[in-house]
Write an enzyme that holds these catalytic residues in place. Structure first.
Site, short mmCIF file in Angstrom:
data_model
loop_
_atom_site.label_atom_id
_atom_site.label_comp_id
_atom_site.label_asym_id
_atom_site.label_seq_id
_atom_site.Cartn_x
_atom_site.Cartn_y
_atom_site.Cartn_z
CE1 TYR A 82 -4.25 1.23 -0.45
CE2 TYR A 82 -4.47 -0.88 0.51
CZ TYR A 82 -5.09 0.20 -0.13
OH TYR A 82 -6.20 0.19 -0.59
CD GLU A 119 -4.48 5.55 0.83
OE1 GLU A 119 -4.24 6.12 1.90
OE2 GLU A 119 -5.52 4.85 0.51
CG ASP A 127 -6.79 10.40 -24.54
OD1 ASP A 127 -5.91 9.99 -24.95
OD2 ASP A 127 -7.90 10.16 -24.18
CB THR A 175 -3.87 3.86 -22.49
OG1 THR A 175 -3.53 3.79 -23.86
CG2 THR A 175 -5.15 4.10 -22.01
CE LYS A 211 -6.16 2.17 -25.91
NZ LYS A 211 -6.39 3.20 -25.11
NE ARG A 242 -5.43 -4.31 -20.26
CZ ARG A 242 -5.90 -3.73 -21.32
NH1 ARG A 242 -6.80 -2.92 -21.61
NH2 ARG A 242 -5.54 -4.33 -22.73
C1 LIG Z 1 -8.06 7.97 -26.82
C2 LIG Z 1 -8.36 7.16 -25.54
N1 LIG Z 1 -8.54 7.68 -24.46
C3 LIG Z 1 -8.80 6.92 -23.28
C4 LIG Z 1 -8.89 5.69 -23.41
C5 LIG Z 1 -9.39 4.89 -22.21
O1 LIG Z 1 -8.38 4.08 -21.68
P1 LIG Z 1 -8.76 2.91 -20.67
O2 LIG Z 1 -9.87 1.93 -21.38
O3 LIG Z 1 -7.63 2.37 -20.13
O4 LIG Z 1 -9.80 3.48 -19.49
C6 LIG Z 1 -8.79 5.15 -24.68
C7 LIG Z 1 -9.10 3.54 -24.70
O5 LIG Z 1 -9.44 2.80 -25.55
C8 LIG Z 1 -8.74 5.72 -25.85
O6 LIG Z 1 -8.41 5.12 -27.00
#
Ligand SMILES: Cc1ncc(COP(=O)(O)O)c(C=O)c1O
Length: 430
Positions: free
Chosen positions: A55, A57, A201, A227, A230, A236
């Site tokens: 843990y 935190e 993002d 993420t 990918k 993950r």
């Molecule tokens: C552009 C984008 N943002 C956020 C996410 C969310 O990721 P997670 O599935 O890990 O919550 C994804 C997942 O497919 C994504 O393609």
């Protein structure tokens, strides 16, 4: 590869069976889901470790519980490597997944009810970019831009028009199903015109950006989420990068980096997943190696060859091509729906996903498109000639979609091809 699952087999044969079956599936499938990849044994080992027991935190050297001296080292390594890899001022490696990273990032630059301009879902955006069922659409006032109807590329003039009209607090660039390069500088210019933060993002394209094969959002954005699982080929999980300074709150109690940390913990999560964070550190180290750049170059080459071959077979490709790791196909050009195509290909162990296309007239449950990506097959070592073979199989299956005998025949051929590109060699589950 050193993995022994004897204890699992004894304690929980049912879960052992799932692991065995899933390993066999991953070995025998042509995995074209654009958001999936195959992590290295080193990443798997860090993730499947006793670091899960701890843990932690708080943040390195500022924890609520004792005994964090070792996970402080791995989390700090993950932070330092993420900053180095993306040339960022600040990194937070604790978000459990991309969705949580987006929530924490939104809360760092907005209050509930504020306006944000992001990409429309059917045009390539993500659920967390303002879908009404998602926290994003319920907490914030999302306005959406899309692609141009003719060329199916982001309509930057529409972005400007909507920004001037709605005066969003944040402009969000980034997508889940967009096959072209994103011009982050153009987004920055618009954000400057309307005094907005720029959030990116980069979940799908982080690996390409790390390898410098896609325009870099870091110099121009305030906050970036991604993420790690990918194209980046880590465990993950997720990562948030940011500037130190908050451009609109220079004298605030917290700077932007501190706001990001605060909004992850205690704002959104409790204890971080230190086993996953250690695996992120490993993945970031792997992403700094020259082989990683070669890998990403091959991901793009493979996507182009797969795309061109499908085009030659008469498939309509959204935007006419690809610059990255993914291809979006309007499968109605072959008289089918996304669901029909996904199911038929699945029967032959070619795994894709049905997907909305821009201006889709159909429902998300049975949309007009399928999305293909090359990160996973490239991790297995497949190259251009395999992409041509895969395109030929896809074409045959789609051209005769009810022919289950053909699907079974191709499934056997797929299995043969897969044997030449082993996944987790040496791991044998009986
Ligand atoms: C552009 C984008 N943002 C956020 C996410 C969310 O990721 P997670 O599935 O890990 O919550 C994804 C997942 O497919 C994504 O393609």
């Amino acid at each position: 590869m050193g993995f022994n699952f004897k204890e699992l087999q004894e304690v929980d044969p049912a879960i052992y069976e799932v692991l065995k079956n899933e390993l066999n599936r991953q070995r025998n499938v042509i995995e074209l889901i654009a958001s999936e990849n195959i992590v290295s044994p080193a990443v798997l080992q860090a993730m499947g470790s006793w670091l899960t027991n701890k843990y932690s935190e708080g943040y390195p050297n500022k924890r609520y519980y004792g005994g964090n001296e070792h996970v402080d080292v791995s989390e700090q390594l993950a932070i330092d490597r993420a900053k180095q890899l993306f040339n960022a001022e600040h990194a937070n490696v604790q978000a459990h997944a991309g969705s949580q990273a987006n929530l924490a990032a939104y809360m760092s630059v907005m209050k509930p009810g504020d306006t944000i301009l992001g990409m429309s879902l059917p045009h390539g955006g993500h659920l967390t970019h303002g879908h009404p069922v998602n926290f994003s659409g319920r907490l914030f006032n999302f306005v959406h831009y899309g692609v141009d109807k003719e060329n199916e590329v982001i309509d930057i003039e529409e972005v400007r028009k909507l920004a001037l009209e709605h005066k969003p607090k944040v402009i969000l660039a980034g997508a889940s199903a967009y096959p072209r390069k994103i011009d982050f500088e153009a987004f920055r210019q618009i954000a400057d015109e309307v005094n907005a933060y720029l959030m990116v993002d980069m979940a799908h394209i982080a690996g390409l950006i790390a390898a410098k094969l896609h325009p870099d959002p870091t110099p121009v954005s305030d906050v970036i989420t991604t993420t790690t699982h990918k194209t980046l080929r880590g465990p993950r999980g997720a990562l948030i990068l940011s500037k130190q300074e908050d451009r609109f709150d220079k004298d605030g109690k917290k700077n932007l980096a501190q706001k990001v940390d605060f909004n992850v913990f205690p704002g959104m999560q409790g204890g971080p997943l230190e086993h996953v964070i250690a695996a992120k550190a490993v993945a970031f180290k792997e992403a700094m190696q020259p082989e990683f750049v070669k890998y990403q170059e091959q991901v793009i080459k493979n996507a182009k060859v797969l795309c061109d071959s499908l085009k030659d077979y008469g498939f309509r490709i959204i935007s006419g091509g690809t610059d990255n790791h993914l291809i979006l196909i309007d499968i109605t050009s072959k008289g089918l729906t996304g669901k029909d195509a996904e199911t038929a290909l699945d029967n032959a162990m070619i795994c894709t996903n049905k997907n909305m296309i821009p201006f889709d007239q159909r429902s998300p449950f049975n949309p007009s498109g399928i999305r293909l990506g090359t990160p996973a097959v490239t991790s297995r070592g497949m190259k251009e000639s395999e992409m041509k073979q895969i395109a030929e199989w896809i074409n045959k299956i789609i051209a005769d979609v009810k022919n289950t005998e053909l699907q079974q025949k191709i499934k056997q051929e797929v299995e043969e091809l897969c044997k030449g590109f082993p996944v987790y060699k040496g791991v044998e589950l009986e």
